[in-house]
Enzyme design. Structure first.
Site, PDB file in Angstrom:
ATOM      1  N   ARG A 161      -0.597   8.926   1.853  1.00 18.13           N
ATOM      2  CA  ARG A 161      -2.125   9.466   1.838  1.00 18.13           C
ATOM      3  C   ARG A 161      -2.574  10.625   1.198  1.00 18.13           C
ATOM      4  O   ARG A 161      -2.908  11.764   0.561  1.00 18.13           O
ATOM      5  CB  ARG A 161      -3.013   8.822   2.322  1.00 18.13           C
ATOM      6  N   GLU A 182       0.694  -1.175  -0.121  1.00 14.75           N
ATOM      7  CA  GLU A 182      -0.188   0.013  -0.373  1.00 14.75           C
ATOM      8  C   GLU A 182       0.468   0.609  -0.513  1.00 14.75           C
ATOM      9  O   GLU A 182       2.034   0.982   0.204  1.00 14.75           O
ATOM     10  CB  GLU A 182      -1.067  -0.263   1.422  1.00 14.75           C
ATOM     11  N   HIS A 232      -9.015   9.663   2.954  1.00 16.17           N
ATOM     12  CA  HIS A 232      -8.431   8.326   2.303  1.00 16.17           C
ATOM     13  C   HIS A 232      -8.657   9.553   0.721  1.00 16.17           C
ATOM     14  O   HIS A 232      -9.823   9.580   0.724  1.00 16.17           O
ATOM     15  CB  HIS A 232      -9.166   7.187   2.114  1.00 16.17           C
ATOM     16  N   HIS A 276     -11.171   9.860   6.743  1.00 16.61           N
ATOM     17  CA  HIS A 276     -10.910   8.437   6.975  1.00 16.61           C
ATOM     18  C   HIS A 276     -10.454   8.551   8.137  1.00 16.61           C
ATOM     19  O   HIS A 276     -10.802   7.502   9.417  1.00 16.61           O
ATOM     20  CB  HIS A 276      -9.464   8.123   5.940  1.00 16.61           C
ATOM     21  N   ARG A 319      -1.242   8.325   8.824  1.00 15.27           N
ATOM     22  CA  ARG A 319      -0.831   7.342   9.339  1.00 15.27           C
ATOM     23  C   ARG A 319      -0.021   6.996   7.966  1.00 15.27           C
ATOM     24  O   ARG A 319      -0.515   7.118   6.922  1.00 15.27           O
ATOM     25  CB  ARG A 319      -1.945   7.012   9.849  1.00 15.27           C
TER      26      ARG A 319
HETATM   27  P1  FAD Z   1     -13.467   1.096  15.934  1.00 15.97           P
HETATM   28  O1  FAD Z   1     -13.081  -0.321  15.695  1.00 15.97           O
HETATM   29  O2  FAD Z   1     -13.840   2.102  15.888  1.00 15.97           O
HETATM   30  O3  FAD Z   1     -14.462   0.381  17.709  1.00 15.97           O
HETATM   31  C1  FAD Z   1     -15.002   1.551  18.526  1.00 15.97           C
HETATM   32  C2  FAD Z   1     -15.944   0.938  19.023  1.00 15.97           C
HETATM   33  O4  FAD Z   1     -16.623   1.874  19.966  1.00 15.97           O
HETATM   34  C3  FAD Z   1     -16.698   0.307  18.672  1.00 15.97           C
HETATM   35  O5  FAD Z   1     -17.374  -0.668  18.400  1.00 15.97           O
HETATM   36  C4  FAD Z   1     -17.826   1.852  18.137  1.00 15.97           C
HETATM   37  O6  FAD Z   1     -20.079   1.353  18.294  1.00 15.97           O
HETATM   38  C5  FAD Z   1     -17.646   2.055  20.769  1.00 15.97           C
HETATM   39  N1  FAD Z   1     -18.295   3.225  20.317  1.00 15.97           N
HETATM   40  C6  FAD Z   1     -18.019   4.336  19.825  1.00 15.97           C
HETATM   41  N2  FAD Z   1     -18.474   5.414  21.034  1.00 15.97           N
HETATM   42  C7  FAD Z   1     -19.190   4.848  22.488  1.00 15.97           C
HETATM   43  C8  FAD Z   1     -19.280   4.971  23.559  1.00 15.97           C
HETATM   44  N3  FAD Z   1     -19.720   6.298  23.296  1.00 15.97           N
HETATM   45  N4  FAD Z   1     -19.729   4.257  24.642  1.00 15.97           N
HETATM   46  C9  FAD Z   1     -19.976   3.043  23.623  1.00 15.97           C
HETATM   47  N5  FAD Z   1     -19.775   2.048  23.112  1.00 15.97           N
HETATM   48  C10 FAD Z   1     -18.704   3.345  21.798  1.00 15.97           C
HETATM   49  N6  FAD Z   1      -6.857   0.478   9.434  1.00 15.97           N
HETATM   50  C11 FAD Z   1      -6.033  -0.445   8.827  1.00 15.97           C
HETATM   51  O7  FAD Z   1      -4.716  -0.609   9.547  1.00 15.97           O
HETATM   52  N7  FAD Z   1      -5.603  -1.426   7.992  1.00 15.97           N
HETATM   53  C12 FAD Z   1      -6.828  -1.043   7.124  1.00 15.97           C
HETATM   54  O8  FAD Z   1      -6.900  -2.146   5.939  1.00 15.97           O
HETATM   55  C13 FAD Z   1      -7.620  -0.186   7.745  1.00 15.97           C
HETATM   56  N8  FAD Z   1      -9.335  -0.553   6.645  1.00 15.97           N
HETATM   57  C14 FAD Z   1     -10.753   0.266   6.437  1.00 15.97           C
HETATM   58  C15 FAD Z   1     -11.176   0.608   5.908  1.00 15.97           C
HETATM   59  C16 FAD Z   1     -12.412   2.249   6.347  1.00 15.97           C
HETATM   60  C17 FAD Z   1     -13.725   1.472   5.259  1.00 15.97           C
HETATM   61  C18 FAD Z   1     -11.999   2.734   7.242  1.00 15.97           C
HETATM   62  C19 FAD Z   1     -13.246   3.279   8.181  1.00 15.97           C
HETATM   63  C20 FAD Z   1     -11.120   2.014   8.558  1.00 15.97           C
HETATM   64  C21 FAD Z   1     -10.083   1.218   7.941  1.00 15.97           C
HETATM   65  N9  FAD Z   1      -8.589   1.384   8.643  1.00 15.97           N
HETATM   66  C22 FAD Z   1      -8.222   0.184   8.243  1.00 15.97           C
HETATM   67  C23 FAD Z   1      -9.088   2.169  10.648  1.00 15.97           C
HETATM   68  C24 FAD Z   1      -8.963   1.301  11.194  1.00 15.97           C
HETATM   69  O9  FAD Z   1     -10.000   0.367  10.650  1.00 15.97           O
HETATM   70  C25 FAD Z   1      -9.282   1.523  12.362  1.00 15.97           C
HETATM   71  O10 FAD Z   1      -8.574   2.901  12.682  1.00 15.97           O
HETATM   72  C26 FAD Z   1      -9.724   0.516  13.791  1.00 15.97           C
HETATM   73  O11 FAD Z   1     -10.400  -0.775  13.306  1.00 15.97           O
HETATM   74  C27 FAD Z   1     -10.126   1.141  14.748  1.00 15.97           C
HETATM   75  O12 FAD Z   1     -10.176   0.387  15.807  1.00 15.97           O
HETATM   76  P2  FAD Z   1     -10.854   0.726  17.447  1.00 15.97           P
HETATM   77  O13 FAD Z   1     -11.144  -0.316  18.024  1.00 15.97           O
HETATM   78  O14 FAD Z   1     -10.160   1.292  17.747  1.00 15.97           O
HETATM   79  O15 FAD Z   1     -12.363   1.537  16.634  1.00 15.97           O
HETATM   80  C1  SIN Z   2      -6.991   0.296   2.247  1.00 17.48           C
HETATM   81  O1  SIN Z   2      -7.783  -0.398   2.540  1.00 17.48           O
HETATM   82  O2  SIN Z   2      -6.851   1.443   1.766  1.00 17.48           O
HETATM   83  C2  SIN Z   2      -7.841   1.228   3.573  1.00 17.48           C
HETATM   84  C3  SIN Z   2      -6.591   0.732   4.727  1.00 17.48           C
HETATM   85  C4  SIN Z   2      -6.320   1.954   6.439  1.00 17.48           C
HETATM   86  O3  SIN Z   2      -6.629   2.633   6.524  1.00 17.48           O
HETATM   87  O4  SIN Z   2      -5.336   1.690   6.192  1.00 17.48           O
END
Ligand code: FAD
Ligand code: SIN
Length: 525
Positions: A278, A116, A232, A339, A374
């Protein structure tokens, strides 16, 4: 005062990669309650496509991954945190594999790596184009086997942290029936994810309303690097179709960007062309859209074999076909969208925040690994690496709780339980404020910023905020209104951070500021 028996060992807020990874590890020695505001599966994690970065390919090296992370971060990364991220990655990947994540392979056993933007080697592990869902479901399945130690409560939103004398003693929750209660805990792990919903154009699902940033801020934590919002570059953009990410790995496998005149443009902007960091690709796309007076550019997959596309990107293919685009035959209209939040609640390398007993991990945290931008696929990695470390550290913290902590808890005056407050804001009014806010943030605090734009944005947001307060917003503790409270407050904090940064770096680009060379910056706290 609640009796000591009512005090939970550990409360986790959020059920994405960070919250679940932390829970699995801390549950070895403690009982855990996870509160999550939608279904347990719903999260940013669920939608992650590209993959998770780690040095496991013998031609690759830690040094190269470290350097790529620092370069993407434009010199504003915390070097110690980056070393931890990269060196502890293989161990956490093996944890995930042991929990059942079946990363794609070449042949029987060799892991398959993709590439990537910003990566100097192929080091991204993936499960087709649904890596996040595979990680999320494996973690949830590991948790379901620990039912005696971990309970997951769906549709419960955390609204406040209970903090006194800079120590966190628990959390206030909104239950599914709208009633409010307080839960005391020895440790709280904040894993509420990001805030893409601040912007009208975003890849993030509806849950990403920045609750954790605002709860921490209201509890006295300082937030850091909020201006660094990653956009993104390639998000499917078609009228009447929902925005949908087209993974960077599509470009990693040979996808090419063209403007609407059919000209390839990325080589003019950066030597890594389509795989430049990005922020560079996003700004180049905006420049090309302006030049050609169009709302999109195009991503062409013409160099990729049809069987390969079908096997490697099944979800992207199916989603695009559902919306009338067949990427095997025609280019995909794409434009950038918000993103990822690079900043957040500052933590050390063990997930500790500045508030005692409050740990944070995943997107809500600012460990310092991302600096001003990032590196792709470092976010899932950051979530699992630092959640694991936070679990180890909070285990120690709980074991060392002193009598003073118990006395402070006894003296904690958390007032009467608020019961079920009556809703006050009409739904239509709330929706209209949220929609206006997201448009303002996109127009005034997006990919290309200016001093006047940021100032105007701040004035508009303040006006919306006072309208919210005047119409009873602060009295209404229903989930959608609390989310709006959080978005409004966070918008002001983001705008202020953006205005305060005088030198452009990574994702923050203000036409009225100078741009410093990548890799030579200092980060004023
Ligand atoms: P999240 O996975 O967002 O989880 C947050 C949780 O908190 C959820 O369950 C939500 O419901 C809960 N929550 C929020 N507020 C509250 C509240 N007040 N009370 C109770 N619960 C709450 N990163 C990569 O490294 N590789 C990738 O390929 C990639 N692709 C991506 C594609 C997309 C479309 C997106 C949107 C992001 C992508 N990212 C990627 C970024 C990555 O997915 C996220 O940064 C990462 O998954 C965040 O994980 P997290 O556990 O911090 O939060
Ligand atoms: C993607 O698949 O392009 C998202 C990857 C990332 O947010 O790290």
């Amino acid at each position: 005062m609640d009796s000591m028996e009512d005090i939970r060992d550990v409360v986790v807020i959020g059920s994405g990669a960070a919250g679940l990874m932390y829970a699995v590890h801390v549950a070895r020695n403690h009982r855990v309650e996870i509160y999550t505001k939608d279904t347990a599966l719903e999260s940013n994690t669920r939608y992650a496509q590209g993959g998770i970065a780690a040095v496991l390919n013998i031609e690759d090296s830690y040094e190269k991954h470290i350097q790529d992370t620092l370069t993407a971060g434009a010199g504003l990364c915390d070097i110690d945190a980056v070393h931890v991220l990269v060196r502890e990655a293989p161990a956490r990947i093996f944890d995930l594999i042991n929990m059942g994540v079946y990363f794609d392979r070449t042949g029987e056993s060799d892991l398959q790596f993709t590439r990537e933007g910003g990566h100097s080697d192929r080091r991204i592990l993936h499960v087709g184009d649904m890596t996040g869902q595979a990680i999320e479901t494996s973690l949830l399945s590991a948790i379901s086997k620990l039912q005696d130690r971990i309970r997951v409560y769906d549709h419960v939103m955390a609204s406040e942290l209970l903090v006194k004398n800079n120590t966190c003693f628990g959390v206030e929750l909104v239950d599914p029936d709208g009633s409010i209660r307080r839960v005391l805990a020895k440790t709280v792990f904040l894993a509420t994810g990001g805030a893409g919903q601040l912007f009208s154009e975003t890849t993030n699902p509806d849950i990403a309303t920045g609750d954790g940033y605002v709860m921490s801020y209201l509890a006295g934590a300082k937030l850091k690097n909020l201006e660094f919002i990653q956009f993104h570059p390639t998000v499917f953009h078609k009228r009447d179709a929902p925005r949908f990410l087209i993974s960077e790995s599509v470009r990693g496998e040979g996808g090419i960007l063209f403007n609407t005149r059919g000209e390839r443009f990325m080589p003019e902007y950066h030597k890594m062309a389509e795989l430049a960091p990005r922020d560079i690709v996003s700004r180049a796309i905006i420049a090309e859209m302006k030049k050609t007076r169009s709302k999109t550019v195009f991503l062409s997959l013409e160099k990729l074999d049809q069987d390969f596309i079908e096997q490697r990107f099944p979800t992207i293919l199916a989603t695009l076909r559902r919306h009338g685009i067949d990427p095997v035959r025609e280019p995909i209209p794409v434009a950038p969208a918000a993103h990822y939040m690079c900043g957040g609640v500052p933590t050390d390398i063990d997930g500790r925040t500045s508030i005692q007993g409050l740990y944070a991990g995943g997107e809500v945290a600012c460990t310092g690994v991302h600096g001003a931008n990032r590196l792709a696929s470092n976010s899932l990695l950051e979530s699992v690496v630092f959640a694991y470390r936070a679990a180890v550290n909070s285990d120690r913290f709980i074991r060392c709780l002193t009598n003073t902590w118990r006395d402070d808890l006894r003296n904690l005056d958390h007032g009467e339980p608020p019961g079920t407050p009556a809703a006050t804001i009409p739904d239509e009014h709330r929706k209209s404020i949220r929609q206006k806010l997201r448009m303002i943030m996109w127009q005034h605090c997006g990919i290309i910023r200016s001093d006047t734009g940021l100032d105007e944005g701040m004035n508009f947001v303040k006006t919306l905020h006072s309208e919210f307060v005047k119409t009873g917003g602060l009295m209404d503790k229903s989930v959608p209104v609390l989310e709006l409270r959080n978005l409004l407050l966070l918008a002001e904090l983001v705008l202020k951070s953006a205005r305060d940064r005088q030198i452009n770096a990574g994702t923050h680009y203000n036409i009225d500021c100078d741009t410093q060379e990548r890799g030579n910056m200092s980060n004023p706290d």
